[in-house]
Design a protein around this motif. Sequence first.
Motif, PDB file in Angstrom:
ATOM      1  N   ASN A  56       5.509   1.155   0.745  1.00  0.00           N
ATOM      2  CA  ASN A  56       5.217   2.543   0.406  1.00  0.00           C
ATOM      3  C   ASN A  56       4.872   2.699  -1.063  1.00  0.00           C
ATOM      4  OD1 ASN A  56       5.563   3.435   3.032  1.00  0.00           O
ATOM      5  ND2 ASN A  56       7.735   3.840   2.740  1.00  0.00           N
ATOM      6  N   LEU A  57       5.495   1.885  -1.917  1.00  0.00           N
ATOM      7  CA  LEU A  57       5.171   1.948  -3.341  1.00  0.00           C
ATOM      8  C   LEU A  57       3.732   1.532  -3.589  1.00  0.00           C
ATOM      9  CD1 LEU A  57       8.420   0.429  -4.825  1.00  0.00           C
ATOM     10  CD2 LEU A  57       7.692   2.804  -4.907  1.00  0.00           C
ATOM     11  N   LEU A  58       3.296   0.480  -2.917  1.00  0.00           N
ATOM     12  CA  LEU A  58       1.916   0.049  -3.079  1.00  0.00           C
ATOM     13  C   LEU A  58       0.958   1.126  -2.576  1.00  0.00           C
ATOM     14  CD1 LEU A  58      -0.132  -2.042  -3.963  1.00  0.00           C
ATOM     15  CD2 LEU A  58       0.114  -3.139  -1.718  1.00  0.00           C
ATOM     16  N   LEU A  59       1.282   1.749  -1.458  1.00  0.00           N
ATOM     17  CA  LEU A  59       0.440   2.827  -0.941  1.00  0.00           C
ATOM     18  C   LEU A  59       0.332   3.967  -1.954  1.00  0.00           C
ATOM     19  CD1 LEU A  59       1.634   3.021   2.769  1.00  0.00           C
ATOM     20  CD2 LEU A  59      -0.617   2.314   1.956  1.00  0.00           C
ATOM     21  N   TYR A  63      -3.011   5.185  -3.940  1.00  0.00           N
ATOM     22  CA  TYR A  63      -3.427   6.589  -3.862  1.00  0.00           C
ATOM     23  C   TYR A  63      -3.544   7.201  -5.256  1.00  0.00           C
ATOM     24  CZ  TYR A  63      -3.410  11.549  -2.789  1.00  0.00           C
ATOM     25  OH  TYR A  63      -3.729  12.876  -2.739  1.00  0.00           O
ATOM     26  N   LYS A  64      -2.519   6.972  -6.091  1.00  0.00           N
ATOM     27  CA  LYS A  64      -2.530   7.543  -7.451  1.00  0.00           C
ATOM     28  C   LYS A  64      -3.700   7.042  -8.278  1.00  0.00           C
ATOM     29  CE  LYS A  64       1.776   6.730  -8.815  1.00  0.00           C
ATOM     30  NZ  LYS A  64       3.005   6.730  -9.609  1.00  0.00           N
ATOM     31  N   VAL A  68      -8.045   3.476  -3.113  1.00  0.00           N
ATOM     32  CA  VAL A  68      -8.304   3.645  -1.690  1.00  0.00           C
ATOM     33  C   VAL A  68      -8.009   5.106  -1.337  1.00  0.00           C
ATOM     34  CG1 VAL A  68      -7.677   2.871   0.634  1.00  0.00           C
ATOM     35  CG2 VAL A  68      -7.656   1.244  -1.263  1.00  0.00           C
ATOM     36  N   PRO A  69      -8.966   5.811  -0.668  1.00  0.00           N
ATOM     37  CA  PRO A  69      -8.735   7.216  -0.302  1.00  0.00           C
ATOM     38  C   PRO A  69      -7.542   7.376   0.639  1.00  0.00           C
ATOM     39  CG  PRO A  69     -11.032   6.584   0.065  1.00  0.00           C
ATOM     40  CD  PRO A  69     -10.281   5.335  -0.267  1.00  0.00           C
ATOM     41  N   ALA A  70      -6.926   8.532   0.603  1.00  0.00           N
ATOM     42  CA  ALA A  70      -5.719   8.797   1.394  1.00  0.00           C
ATOM     43  C   ALA A  70      -5.945   8.581   2.889  1.00  0.00           C
ATOM     44  CB  ALA A  70      -5.221  10.217   1.127  1.00  0.00           C
ATOM     45  N   ALA A  71      -7.063   9.073   3.424  1.00  0.00           N
ATOM     46  CA  ALA A  71      -7.328   8.919   4.864  1.00  0.00           C
ATOM     47  C   ALA A  71      -7.433   7.447   5.235  1.00  0.00           C
ATOM     48  CB  ALA A  71      -8.603   9.662   5.242  1.00  0.00           C
ATOM     49  N   ARG A 108       0.384  -1.866 -12.242  1.00  0.00           N
ATOM     50  CA  ARG A 108       0.832  -0.491 -12.495  1.00  0.00           C
ATOM     51  C   ARG A 108       2.101  -0.200 -11.702  1.00  0.00           C
ATOM     52  NH1 ARG A 108      -2.287   5.267 -12.375  1.00  0.00           N
ATOM     53  NH2 ARG A 108      -0.395   6.482 -12.526  1.00  0.00           N
ATOM     54  N   GLN A 109       2.165  -0.709 -10.486  1.00  0.00           N
ATOM     55  CA  GLN A 109       3.353  -0.535  -9.665  1.00  0.00           C
ATOM     56  C   GLN A 109       4.573  -1.142 -10.356  1.00  0.00           C
ATOM     57  OE1 GLN A 109       2.947  -2.036  -5.661  1.00  0.00           O
ATOM     58  NE2 GLN A 109       5.135  -2.285  -5.454  1.00  0.00           N
ATOM     59  N   VAL A 110       4.408  -2.325 -10.926  1.00  0.00           N
ATOM     60  CA  VAL A 110       5.505  -2.977 -11.656  1.00  0.00           C
ATOM     61  C   VAL A 110       5.942  -2.094 -12.817  1.00  0.00           C
ATOM     62  CG1 VAL A 110       6.086  -4.920 -13.165  1.00  0.00           C
ATOM     63  CG2 VAL A 110       4.958  -5.340 -10.967  1.00  0.00           C
ATOM     64  N   GLU A 111       4.979  -1.588 -13.582  1.00  0.00           N
ATOM     65  CA  GLU A 111       5.308  -0.719 -14.716  1.00  0.00           C
ATOM     66  C   GLU A 111       6.086   0.510 -14.258  1.00  0.00           C
ATOM     67  OE1 GLU A 111       1.552   0.193 -16.497  1.00  0.00           O
ATOM     68  OE2 GLU A 111       1.289  -1.829 -17.283  1.00  0.00           O
ATOM     69  N   ASP A 112       5.601   1.155 -13.185  1.00  0.00           N
ATOM     70  CA  ASP A 112       6.272   2.354 -12.676  1.00  0.00           C
ATOM     71  C   ASP A 112       7.698   2.044 -12.222  1.00  0.00           C
ATOM     72  OD1 ASP A 112       3.956   3.786 -13.145  1.00  0.00           O
ATOM     73  OD2 ASP A 112       3.368   3.904 -11.024  1.00  0.00           O
ATOM     74  N   GLU A 113       7.857   0.919 -11.534  1.00  0.00           N
ATOM     75  CA  GLU A 113       9.185   0.541 -11.032  1.00  0.00           C
ATOM     76  C   GLU A 113      10.146   0.221 -12.176  1.00  0.00           C
ATOM     77  OE1 GLU A 113      10.657   0.480  -7.829  1.00  0.00           O
ATOM     78  OE2 GLU A 113       8.970   1.857  -7.784  1.00  0.00           O
ATOM     79  N   LEU A 114       9.653  -0.461 -13.191  1.00  0.00           N
ATOM     80  CA  LEU A 114      10.515  -0.790 -14.324  1.00  0.00           C
ATOM     81  C   LEU A 114      10.877   0.464 -15.120  1.00  0.00           C
ATOM     82  CD1 LEU A 114       8.933  -4.136 -15.514  1.00  0.00           C
ATOM     83  CD2 LEU A 114      11.015  -3.801 -14.171  1.00  0.00           C
TER      84      LEU A 114
END
Length: 133
Positions: A56-59, A63-64, A68-71, A108-114
Amino acid sequence: MNGITIDATRFPDELRALAAQQRTGTLTLKREDGRLKHAYFNEGRIDFIRTSDAENLLLKTLYKTRIVPAATLKSLLEERKSRDSLLRPLIVEKNLASPQKLRDAMARQVEDELFDVTGWGRATVEFKDGTKL
């Protein structure tokens, strides 16, 4: 660093120390409510981070960043479940994002999680040299 409890505001200092020492291994972070994060270090660099909610974090990150578009994300998730495959290879296979864009999104996901850890209050931190979960 083995199973020590720290104030989460000290967490950036712990990261800098691991980077400066060029450590390789797994940093496990445990919040008081039991939530876990595992950061994988390779010679002082974080290669990736794993949480119980990684897909879900990758999704959310895709999205952010509008990679990849939401649909499309919704249909990807359904296809991933029906094929019992990982999301990342499916995105590349369908040419929805280049491997580089996907790596950038994961960074970016790593940065957000940290960054999220700094708001935890207190955390138990444990580093295991040379291990990868």
